[in-house]
Write an enzyme that holds these catalytic residues in place. Structure first.
Site, PDB file in Angstrom:
ATOM      1  N   HIS A 121      12.390  -1.773  -0.637  1.00 21.89           N
ATOM      2  CA  HIS A 121      11.039  -0.989  -0.841  1.00 21.89           C
ATOM      3  C   HIS A 121      10.100  -1.689  -1.676  1.00 21.89           C
ATOM      4  O   HIS A 121      10.609  -2.709  -2.514  1.00 21.89           O
ATOM      5  CB  HIS A 121      11.867   0.065  -1.827  1.00 21.89           C
ATOM      6  CG  HIS A 121      10.762   0.985  -2.084  1.00 21.89           C
ATOM      7  ND1 HIS A 121       9.473   0.944  -2.820  1.00 21.89           N
ATOM      8  CD2 HIS A 121      10.887   2.396  -1.763  1.00 21.89           C
ATOM      9  CE1 HIS A 121       9.040   2.081  -3.002  1.00 21.89           C
ATOM     10  NE2 HIS A 121       9.603   3.312  -2.497  1.00 21.89           N
ATOM     11  N   ARG A 152       8.269   0.843   3.309  1.00 20.01           N
ATOM     12  CA  ARG A 152       9.764   0.551   4.082  1.00 20.01           C
ATOM     13  C   ARG A 152       9.514   0.508   5.287  1.00 20.01           C
ATOM     14  O   ARG A 152       8.567   1.173   5.818  1.00 20.01           O
ATOM     15  CB  ARG A 152      10.652   1.617   3.590  1.00 20.01           C
ATOM     16  CG  ARG A 152      10.933   1.914   2.016  1.00 20.01           C
ATOM     17  CD  ARG A 152      11.779   2.955   1.977  1.00 20.01           C
ATOM     18  NE  ARG A 152      11.502   4.362   1.195  1.00 20.01           N
ATOM     19  CZ  ARG A 152      12.052   5.280   1.139  1.00 20.01           C
ATOM     20  NH1 ARG A 152      13.329   5.514   1.838  1.00 20.01           N
ATOM     21  NH2 ARG A 152      11.423   6.450   0.585  1.00 20.01           N
ATOM     22  N   LYS A 191       8.395   3.471   7.525  1.00 21.21           N
ATOM     23  CA  LYS A 191       7.698   4.421   6.634  1.00 21.21           C
ATOM     24  C   LYS A 191       6.009   4.438   7.015  1.00 21.21           C
ATOM     25  O   LYS A 191       5.668   3.429   7.433  1.00 21.21           O
ATOM     26  CB  LYS A 191       8.056   4.328   5.283  1.00 21.21           C
ATOM     27  CG  LYS A 191       9.421   4.934   4.891  1.00 21.21           C
ATOM     28  CD  LYS A 191       9.806   6.273   4.662  1.00 21.21           C
ATOM     29  CE  LYS A 191       9.115   6.684   3.423  1.00 21.21           C
ATOM     30  NZ  LYS A 191       9.425   8.085   3.072  1.00 21.21           N
ATOM     31  N   ASP A 221       0.535   3.623   2.961  1.00 21.04           N
ATOM     32  CA  ASP A 221       0.062   4.258   1.589  1.00 21.04           C
ATOM     33  C   ASP A 221      -0.488   3.265   0.866  1.00 21.04           C
ATOM     34  O   ASP A 221      -0.241   2.281   0.607  1.00 21.04           O
ATOM     35  CB  ASP A 221       1.445   4.852   0.822  1.00 21.04           C
ATOM     36  CG  ASP A 221       1.259   5.538  -0.470  1.00 21.04           C
ATOM     37  OD1 ASP A 221       0.154   5.158  -0.972  1.00 21.04           O
ATOM     38  OD2 ASP A 221       2.102   6.232  -1.093  1.00 21.04           O
ATOM     39  N   CYS A 243      -1.117   2.656  -2.181  1.00 19.35           N
ATOM     40  CA  CYS A 243      -0.430   1.981  -3.288  1.00 19.35           C
ATOM     41  C   CYS A 243       0.283   0.696  -3.074  1.00 19.35           C
ATOM     42  O   CYS A 243       0.235  -0.141  -3.891  1.00 19.35           O
ATOM     43  CB  CYS A 243       0.366   3.155  -4.150  1.00 19.35           C
ATOM     44  SG  CYS A 243       1.874   3.630  -3.401  1.00 19.35           S
ATOM     45  N   TYR A 244       0.830   0.664  -1.979  1.00 19.18           N
ATOM     46  CA  TYR A 244       1.306  -0.613  -1.576  1.00 19.18           C
ATOM     47  C   TYR A 244       0.465  -1.820  -1.318  1.00 19.18           C
ATOM     48  O   TYR A 244       0.835  -2.629  -1.030  1.00 19.18           O
ATOM     49  CB  TYR A 244       2.217  -0.049  -0.158  1.00 19.18           C
ATOM     50  CG  TYR A 244       3.199   0.695  -0.328  1.00 19.18           C
ATOM     51  CD1 TYR A 244       4.464   0.303  -1.616  1.00 19.18           C
ATOM     52  CD2 TYR A 244       3.673   1.975   0.148  1.00 19.18           C
ATOM     53  CE1 TYR A 244       5.320   1.059  -1.627  1.00 19.18           C
ATOM     54  CE2 TYR A 244       4.363   2.796  -0.135  1.00 19.18           C
ATOM     55  CZ  TYR A 244       5.427   2.408  -0.968  1.00 19.18           C
ATOM     56  OH  TYR A 244       6.348   3.328  -1.602  1.00 19.18           O
ATOM     57  N   ASP A 266      -3.755   7.782  -1.349  1.00 20.54           N
ATOM     58  CA  ASP A 266      -2.506   7.221  -0.493  1.00 20.54           C
ATOM     59  C   ASP A 266      -3.077   7.247   0.751  1.00 20.54           C
ATOM     60  O   ASP A 266      -3.143   6.025   1.438  1.00 20.54           O
ATOM     61  CB  ASP A 266      -1.494   8.343  -0.610  1.00 20.54           C
ATOM     62  CG  ASP A 266      -0.345   8.375   0.489  1.00 20.54           C
ATOM     63  OD1 ASP A 266      -0.630   7.573   1.381  1.00 20.54           O
ATOM     64  OD2 ASP A 266       0.617   9.099   0.451  1.00 20.54           O
ATOM     65  N   ASP A 290      -5.742  10.214  -7.306  1.00 25.78           N
ATOM     66  CA  ASP A 290      -5.253  10.212  -8.357  1.00 25.78           C
ATOM     67  C   ASP A 290      -5.325   8.976  -8.977  1.00 25.78           C
ATOM     68  O   ASP A 290      -5.802   7.962  -8.337  1.00 25.78           O
ATOM     69  CB  ASP A 290      -3.589  10.759  -8.487  1.00 25.78           C
ATOM     70  CG  ASP A 290      -2.974  10.008  -7.493  1.00 25.78           C
ATOM     71  OD1 ASP A 290      -2.916   8.819  -7.498  1.00 25.78           O
ATOM     72  OD2 ASP A 290      -2.162  10.397  -6.731  1.00 25.78           O
ATOM     73  N   HIS A 327      -3.066   6.056  -7.665  1.00 28.70           N
ATOM     74  CA  HIS A 327      -3.577   5.486  -6.429  1.00 28.70           C
ATOM     75  C   HIS A 327      -4.633   4.744  -6.868  1.00 28.70           C
ATOM     76  O   HIS A 327      -4.985   3.771  -6.224  1.00 28.70           O
ATOM     77  CB  HIS A 327      -3.689   6.631  -5.349  1.00 28.70           C
ATOM     78  CG  HIS A 327      -2.358   6.749  -4.540  1.00 28.70           C
ATOM     79  ND1 HIS A 327      -1.604   7.899  -5.023  1.00 28.70           N
ATOM     80  CD2 HIS A 327      -1.798   6.154  -3.802  1.00 28.70           C
ATOM     81  CE1 HIS A 327      -0.727   8.006  -4.239  1.00 28.70           C
ATOM     82  NE2 HIS A 327      -0.544   6.877  -3.470  1.00 28.70           N
TER      83      HIS A 327
END
Lengths: 573, 360
Positions: free
Chosen positions: A297, A345, A348, A351, A353-354, A459, A466, A469
């Site tokens: 992850h 991942r 997936k 997003d 945040c990654y 995201d 938010d 993020h």
């Protein structure tokens, strides 16, 4: 041409994407591709302001060339997400008529709106936020960090933060999510970083370091990891947060007899076994899981590399404890086209945040690959019994005679041991970068900005902005806009990027009588704006650089460490 | 357990007729500890009255280290409003253990809460603590272990039907397998195969399978790294897994989960990657060939150029060529990935080419 180089996403005029998967469209792509291969040099379009139509590589406007028809839920949502992102990446203003885009088809950073959004997040929050009652310190860190990256002066929050942090601190050490809540490593990490961000002795002095040391001792586990709170779970977040706290506050590493990890071994300390714990979290895919035996992850990958980079110079600690070729393969697989962003991942969705959790791994991996040769004291297989990846992994691949991404397998197939190998080769440096910076920047600026009056970052399209993020998307943007180089030996700080403001507080030079055993932490991360590839954002859309390990400006790290260094290590005991 | 007794513990609620604790005679002896945010506090939350009141009573009973049925109900009340409150969860666990409550009753209650809060973190640690305490009671009774394993599996299946890749659920599943020793439990492997059949791209399921197969203490070498050869794994297990995963790759050749799994199996088994070259080559057609001028467009025509059905196959093929010392072919594979088939990762593919250079 032989090598297209890392900039093969040759800029070209946007054209309509071909329909999916008909044989003729496949041929058309091949033809287009052949045309591209003739483009030998990267053309810099940054001055072509007269161009009416935005220049967007087709990499970001078409689905990838390999498609398949066996539909499952995963592929279904992946295609849906890719198509939705393409609407924001295509440079047309059909979706957001109010957004101005540059000649690369990239919207400007809506700095003012994001700043407003973040100031709001630090103000009084309505009752609906009660679900965040146990994570208020995170809101402080996310918002302050994002504001700093956006170039804001946050010292006006110092007094407010001091009273807030005091109300969250427990006499028994550490900070909880709020008053009278159990101290937790995540909330303590967030408070400590927040105090470092506003800076100043009065802010630092809020922290009861002696109690903090005792509390950290109570969380330290015999297997090397840390519980996140007394009686709480043990995971790699805990190890990262603890490592950050210990080194920012320059706490003694001594293990107290009250610690569950205490065995009487006088060599054992708070860092003992942390790297082994991290090592056990690497999975067969090459990525890192939150605890051993779970799926790899992205968020945990950053925590793992952060830990190792704190424990020693990344060029030594990362290859010693992780299979680097597998890790790099997995990290690089996190970036998708056409979206350009990272997923957390395998299989997936991307997003924002990654952009930090995965994107933030690259400066550490580059420091690992580009660093000075590892010293012999850290050779794998040097007799410290099963530590690291002896006998078939990254250390082997990094030090073995046939160091390629394939040695892991060839060597393990014949079950040779690393220790017997000479050092004929090692992993090559990553001079040109291991991820697609332009792709990530496009994803962030096109897909992750809330372009309504609300502001803030998100995201992906369709999701609300938010503070979380906002912080991590901007951290990712910062890491994509800069490049880092880590010196092997401590030396006086270099000038940082022009965006880095200098004040007396942040330009302190660490004391020469530094007795910190982790001397490599004084090594300087030199940062420069990244200039090599195509630059698709405007100069004024640059955000400030942050420290690759501590995720706050390097000046803030230096200032708080210098402050507690002057106080003298060990004084708290 | 009598229904009345249960109500005292579960679902009984707190508060007087108006729902307030301050009017509830049961709580009359408790002086609530009200916290005032300091002047100028940042990100201060305007708590709804019922939440603020419940928290004030919670602080009071926690301070008094009280463990009682009413405390248990108070934690339930707060968890309903804010399931992310880790302090409340740990205090709840302390109550469960101090009162020596039946663990299975608590688990039944927890199942409902979990289904209502799919993304919650704390629930899983609470469950972990419950199992840690329950396990010693049944450890010597295989039938009880088996029954408990089955009920946990059923609950996990229910959670995963809502969210097939929920990280907390899969982390917990890995823990349960270790704790209850389910590595050789045919139902566990069958459950995972069912999930892979449902969505062959469910990487969480593939990761769990890898754990089940390659961390089985019956043969796995303790402490062996996940990315390293393990001489303890029987050859027939390796063969079985290769057979299984290659079948799944054929269904969806561009599914990276399958390829990562295949590579992981080969490494664990100490197999030469080249031993699957024939299979891998099925997905890479006419590498490096250009479409001839005379060739007509269309499927399967003579003269058609390179085609790649899986970038992951081409990646693995590059490794196979390197393993066999066919450096030029390895280099060509990596170049084609960066130039055409997987351009977003061009920086990585170029680095891999440099790995070939230094590795020769």
């Amino acid at each position: 041409m032989a090598a297209a180089g890392p900039r093969t996403s040759t800029p070209q005029r946007r054209r309509p994407a071909p329909a999916i998967s008909s044989p003729s469209s496949k041929i058309r792509e091949i033809e287009e591709d052949e045309g591209e291969e003739e483009t030998d040099k990267v053309v810099d379009f940054s001055h072509a302001r007269t161009m009416a139509e935005p220049v967007i590589p087709d990499l970001f406007t078409q689905l990838p060339p390999v498609r398949e028809g066996y539909l499952t839920d995963t592929l279904d949502v992946q295609l849906e997400t890719a198509r939705e992102c393409m609407k924001f990446l295509d440079g047309l203003n059909t979706r957001e008529p109010l957004v101005t885009r540059n000649e690369h088809g990239v919207p400007k950073l809506a700095r003012d709106r994001h700043v407003r959004f973040l100031h709001m997040a630090l103000g009084n929050l309505p009752g609906g936020f009660l679900v965040a009652d146990a994570s208020r310190p995170w809101f402080l860190y996310w918002s302050l960090s994002a504001l700093v990256m956006l170039g804001q002066d946050v010292t006006s929050y110092r007094d407010g933060l001091i009273v807030t942090a005091r109300s969250m601190q427990n006499d028994t050490g550490g900070f909880g999510g709020g008053g009278r809540q159990l101290s937790h490593l995540a909330t303590t990490y967030a408070v400590v970083l927040s105090l470092a961000l506003v800076g100043g002795g009065e802010a630092y002095d809020v922290i009861d370091r002696k109690a903090m040391w005792k509390w950290l001792n109570s969380l330290k586990q015999p297997d090397g990891g840390f519980q996140v709170c007394l009686g709480g779970e043990e995971d790699i977040r805990g190890a990262y947060c603890a490592s950050v706290i210990i080194t920012l506050l320059r706490l003694p590493l001594d293990l107290s007899p009250e610690s569950p990890a205490y065995t009487g071994d006088s060599n054992a300390n708070l860092f003992t076994g942390v790297a082994d714990y991290v090592s056990r979290c690497q999975t067969f895919e090459g990525g890192i899981s939150g605890q051993p035996n779970v799926e790899a992850h992205g968020a945990y990958a950053f925590c793992a590399l952060g830990c190792l980079a704190i424990l020693d110079h990344p060029s030594r600690s990362i290859p010693r404890y992780l299979d680097v070729p597998r890790l790099v393969s997995w990290l690089s697989s996190r970036q998708y086209a056409p979206e350009g962003g990272f997923s957390g991942r395998t299989n997936k969705l991307v997003d924002g945040c990654y952009s930090h959790w995965v994107g933030g791994c690259f400066p550490l991996i580059e420091a690992c690959l580009n660093g000075n040769p590892p010293s012999d004291r850290h050779r794998p297989g040097d007799g410290d019994g099963g530590v690291g990846r002896v006998g078939g992994g990254g250390a082997l691949a990094a030090d073995g005679p046939a160091a390629t991404a394939t040695t892991t397998t060839t060597a393990t197939a014949t079950a040779t041991t690393a220790s017997s190998s000479g050092r004929g080769g090692r992993l090559p440096p990553a001079e040109d970068g291991l991820f697609h910076r332009e792709g990530l920047i496009r994803y962030i600026l096109c897909c992750c900005q809330d372009t309504t009056k609300r502001g803030g970052l998100r995201d992906k399209p369709g999701k609300g902005s938010d503070a979380y993020h906002s912080c991590y998307v901007l951290s990712g943007l910062s890491s994509a806009q800069h490049q880092w180089e880590l010196d092997d030996e401590p030396r006086p700080p270099l000038a940082e990027s022009p965006a880095e403001t200098k004040d007396a507080e942040t330009s302190k030079i660490p004391s020469d009588q530094d007795i910190d055993p982790e001397a490599h932490l004084e090594a300087v991360w030199a940062v420069l704006p990244y200039l090599d590839g195509p630059r698709v954002f405007d100069n004024d859309d640059c955000v400030r650089p942050i420290h690759p390990i501590y995720a706050i400006p390097q000046g803030s790290v230096r200032a708080i460490r210098a402050y507690f260094g002057e106080k003298g290590q060990g004084v708290v005991l | 357990m009598a229904a009345e007794l249960k109500k005292e513990l579960y679902g009984g609620g707190v508060g007087g007729e108006d729902g307030k604790l301050s009017t509830d005679p049961e709580w009359a002896d408790v002086e609530p500890v009200v916290l005032q945010e300091p002047e100028g506090a940042l990100a201060a939350i305007a708590y709804p009255d019922d939440y603020a009141e419940a928290m004030a009573y919670l602080r009071a009973v926690m301070q008094a280290k009280e463990h009682s049925p009413r405390c248990l109900r108070l934690t339930e009340h707060i968890i309903e409003m804010n399931p992310a409150h880790y302090t409340v969860w740990l205090y709840r666990a302390a109550n469960v253990f101090a009162l020596n409550l039946p663990i299975l009753d608590e688990i039944t209650w927890l199942n409902e809460v979990a289904l209502q809060n799919l993304k919650n973190y704390q629930i899983w640690h609470h469950r972990h603590l419950l199992v840690e305490n329950y396990h010693p009671l049944i450890a010597s009774d295989p039938a009880a272990i088996s029954a408990f394993a089955a009920s946990e599996r059923a609950f996990i299946a229910q959670m995963l039907s809502e969210d097939t890749k929920n990280y907390h659920v899969w982390s917990y599943r890995s823990y349960v397998v270790s704790k209850l020793g389910l590595f050789d439990d045919a139902d566990e492997l069958a459950a995972i195969e069912g999930l892979i059949d449902k969505d062959v791209r469910n990487n969480s399921a593939w990761s769990h399978r890898f754990f089940l197969v390659f961390s089985n203490p019956a043969y796995a070498t303790p402490g062996a790294a996940a990315t390293a050869y393990d001489a303890g794994v029987p050859a027939e297990v390796v063969d079985r897994e290769i057979e299984y995963v290659t079948g799944k790759i054929r269904l969806a050749p561009q599914n990276q989960s399958g390829w990562n799994y295949l590579r992981g199996v080969m490494v664990k088994g100490g197999r030469k990657l080249a031993s699957v070259e024939g299979f891998v080559s099925e997905f890479v057609i006419r590498l490096g060939e250009e479409r001839s001028e005379g060739g007509k467009e269309g499927e399967g025509e003579e003269g058609e150029g390179e085609d790649v059905l899986s970038t992951h196959a081409l990646d693995l093929l590059a490794e196979i060529y390197a393993e066999k010392g066919e450096k030029e072919k390895a280099d060509l594979s990596l170049r084609r990935l960066g130039q055409k088939w997987d351009r977003i990762r061009v920086g990585y593919w170029e680095w891999r080419r440099k790995c070939l250079e230094v590795g020769a």
